[in-house]
Design a protein around this motif. Structure first.
Motif, PDB file in Angstrom:
ATOM      1  N   GLN A 171       0.842  -1.203   0.000  1.00 24.10           N
ATOM      2  CA  GLN A 171       0.000   0.000   0.000  1.00 24.10           C
ATOM      3  C   GLN A 171       0.878   1.254   0.000  1.00 24.10           C
ATOM      4  O   GLN A 171       0.583   2.229  -0.697  1.00 24.10           O
ATOM      5  CB  GLN A 171      -0.909   0.009   1.240  1.00 24.10           C
ATOM      6  CG  GLN A 171      -2.011  -1.047   1.169  1.00 24.10           C
ATOM      7  CD  GLN A 171      -2.863  -1.092   2.434  1.00 24.10           C
ATOM      8  OE1 GLN A 171      -2.507  -0.522   3.464  1.00 24.10           O
ATOM      9  NE2 GLN A 171      -3.987  -1.778   2.356  1.00 24.10           N
ATOM     10  N   ARG A 186       2.329   1.763  -3.514  1.00 23.70           N
ATOM     11  CA  ARG A 186       1.324   2.365  -4.411  1.00 23.70           C
ATOM     12  C   ARG A 186       1.141   3.848  -4.095  1.00 23.70           C
ATOM     13  O   ARG A 186       1.048   4.679  -5.002  1.00 23.70           O
ATOM     14  CB  ARG A 186      -0.021   1.640  -4.263  1.00 23.70           C
ATOM     15  CG  ARG A 186      -0.021   0.242  -4.842  1.00 23.70           C
ATOM     16  CD  ARG A 186      -1.280  -0.524  -4.456  1.00 23.70           C
ATOM     17  NE  ARG A 186      -2.497   0.168  -4.874  1.00 23.70           N
ATOM     18  CZ  ARG A 186      -3.697  -0.006  -4.309  1.00 23.70           C
ATOM     19  NH1 ARG A 186      -3.841  -0.850  -3.296  1.00 23.70           N
ATOM     20  NH2 ARG A 186      -4.738   0.655  -4.753  1.00 23.70           N
ATOM     21  N   ASN A 189      -5.003  10.476 -12.766  1.00 26.01           N
ATOM     22  CA  ASN A 189      -5.600   9.169 -13.075  1.00 26.01           C
ATOM     23  C   ASN A 189      -5.333   8.753 -14.518  1.00 26.01           C
ATOM     24  O   ASN A 189      -5.156   7.567 -14.806  1.00 26.01           O
ATOM     25  CB  ASN A 189      -7.096   9.182 -12.758  1.00 26.01           C
ATOM     26  CG  ASN A 189      -7.333   9.045 -11.264  1.00 26.01           C
ATOM     27  OD1 ASN A 189      -6.599   8.336 -10.573  1.00 26.01           O
ATOM     28  ND2 ASN A 189      -8.323   9.755 -10.747  1.00 26.01           N
ATOM     29  N   GLU A 227      -0.341  -0.184 -11.203  1.00 28.79           N
ATOM     30  CA  GLU A 227      -0.474  -0.836  -9.898  1.00 28.79           C
ATOM     31  C   GLU A 227      -1.010   0.111  -8.828  1.00 28.79           C
ATOM     32  O   GLU A 227      -1.496  -0.329  -7.783  1.00 28.79           O
ATOM     33  CB  GLU A 227       0.863  -1.432  -9.453  1.00 28.79           C
ATOM     34  CG  GLU A 227       1.295  -2.616 -10.300  1.00 28.79           C
ATOM     35  CD  GLU A 227       2.546  -3.293  -9.752  1.00 28.79           C
ATOM     36  OE1 GLU A 227       2.627  -3.542  -8.541  1.00 28.79           O
ATOM     37  OE2 GLU A 227       3.460  -3.553 -10.555  1.00 28.79           O
ATOM     38  N   GLY A 231      -3.655   1.904  -8.989  1.00 26.52           N
ATOM     39  CA  GLY A 231      -5.124   1.823  -8.949  1.00 26.52           C
ATOM     40  C   GLY A 231      -5.693   3.133  -9.461  1.00 26.52           C
ATOM     41  O   GLY A 231      -5.596   3.435 -10.639  1.00 26.52           O
ATOM     42  N   HIS A 232      -6.244   3.944  -8.568  1.00 26.81           N
ATOM     43  CA  HIS A 232      -6.538   5.325  -8.928  1.00 26.81           C
ATOM     44  C   HIS A 232      -6.555   6.209  -7.685  1.00 26.81           C
ATOM     45  O   HIS A 232      -6.500   5.707  -6.563  1.00 26.81           O
ATOM     46  CB  HIS A 232      -7.819   5.443  -9.765  1.00 26.81           C
ATOM     47  CG  HIS A 232      -9.083   5.239  -9.008  1.00 26.81           C
ATOM     48  ND1 HIS A 232      -9.561   4.007  -8.657  1.00 26.81           N
ATOM     49  CD2 HIS A 232      -9.963   6.133  -8.505  1.00 26.81           C
ATOM     50  CE1 HIS A 232     -10.694   4.133  -7.997  1.00 26.81           C
ATOM     51  NE2 HIS A 232     -10.971   5.416  -7.879  1.00 26.81           N
ATOM     52  N   ASP A 238      -8.416   1.197  -5.116  1.00 33.40           N
ATOM     53  CA  ASP A 238      -8.202   0.124  -6.090  1.00 33.40           C
ATOM     54  C   ASP A 238      -8.730   0.522  -7.468  1.00 33.40           C
ATOM     55  O   ASP A 238      -9.622   1.335  -7.559  1.00 33.40           O
ATOM     56  CB  ASP A 238      -8.894  -1.160  -5.632  1.00 33.40           C
ATOM     57  CG  ASP A 238      -8.147  -1.748  -4.421  1.00 33.40           C
ATOM     58  OD1 ASP A 238      -6.956  -1.464  -4.263  1.00 33.40           O
ATOM     59  OD2 ASP A 238      -8.806  -2.469  -3.646  1.00 33.40           O
TER      60      ASP A 238
END
Ligand code: ZN
Length: 240
Positions: free
Chosen positions: A97, A100, A152, A215, A217-218, A240
């Motif tokens: 986490q 990311r 994003n 990886e 996510g957003h 995610d």
């Protein structure tokens, strides 16, 4: 000096190591090598465990003290002896986490510099949430939405994330690194680790990152506030 395995392989979850020192004051140990990140650059240090053939130890905190990486162990077990062999295991869910989140923060920096020429002045993160300060005069709802969309988009562009360790002189020739204040690096540091989100962002950085932007996510910008005339703080959540 401990061999810092996370610098070249951020996906390493388990490793074998030997205890080479004890820090009695902090109830901690120093290893010959480690995959535990000791914190820095806004990314918190790892947690996890050590296993010897007799005992399991909880690693509650990892911190760089001087030039040593000290693994603080839970007080309910005595320290393993110097020379002990052990298996280290990261709390991988939390670390991933953080990877990311850290990569998301660099994508945010890259987008804001590319689109607005604004530099980052500080930042901090926890698993799946982060905040960054930028040299921005104004920040408003529409702008925040535009930034969120652009970040994003870059995540979805599946940009490769590359890590390299360069000799200081070579790193100083990379123009992108100058803006991230590489010139503030202490004289004694002869090698510079750089993290590149290919085509978007390049920074001198010690942290652990995912290997591809997808990886992450957003992200969602959850809040923003003014921290001074040319300093605006943006709060981000990673999903995610
Ligand atoms: Zn970073």
């Amino acid at each position: 000096m401990t061999n810092l395995l996370y610098q070249t392989d951020s996906y390493l979850k388990e490793f074998d190591a030997q205890v080479v020192g004890q820090d009695l004051e902090n109830h901690g140990v120093i290893l010959d090598h480690t995959a535990f990140y000791p914190g820095g650059g806004g990314q918190p240090g790892d947690t996890g465990s050590f296993q010897t053939n007799k005992t399991e130890y909880l690693v509650i905190k990892v911190k760089r003290i001087g030039d040593q990486v000290v693994h603080f162990l839970s007080n309910d077990t005595p320290l393993p002896e110097i020379g002990s062999q052990l298996r280290g295991r990261l709390n991988w869910e939390r670390r991933y986490q953080l990877m990311r989140t850290h990569t998301a923060m660099h994508i945010l920096c890259g987008v804001i510099f590319r689109d607005y020429g604004a530099s980052v002045t500080g930042g901090d993160m926890d698993p799946l949430q982060g905040r960054m300060d930028f040299e921005f005069e104004t920040m408003h709802k529409d702008l925040v939405q535009t930034i969120e969309n652009a970040v994003n988009q870059e995540i979805a562009n599946a940009r490769e994330v590359r890590v390299a360790i360069l000799p200081r002189q070579e790193a100083f020739k990379i123009p992108d690194l100058i803006r991230t204040k590489i010139n503030l690096l202490p004289e004694g540091i002869q090698q510079v680790r750089v993290v590149e989100i290919v085509g978007l962002d390049l920074q001198a950085d010690g942290g652990t990152h995912v290997k591809n932007s997808v990886e992450v996510g957003h992200i969602r910008v959850v809040d923003y506030k003014s921290k001074g005339k040319i300093n605006k703080r943006i709060y981000v959540e990673v999903l995610d």
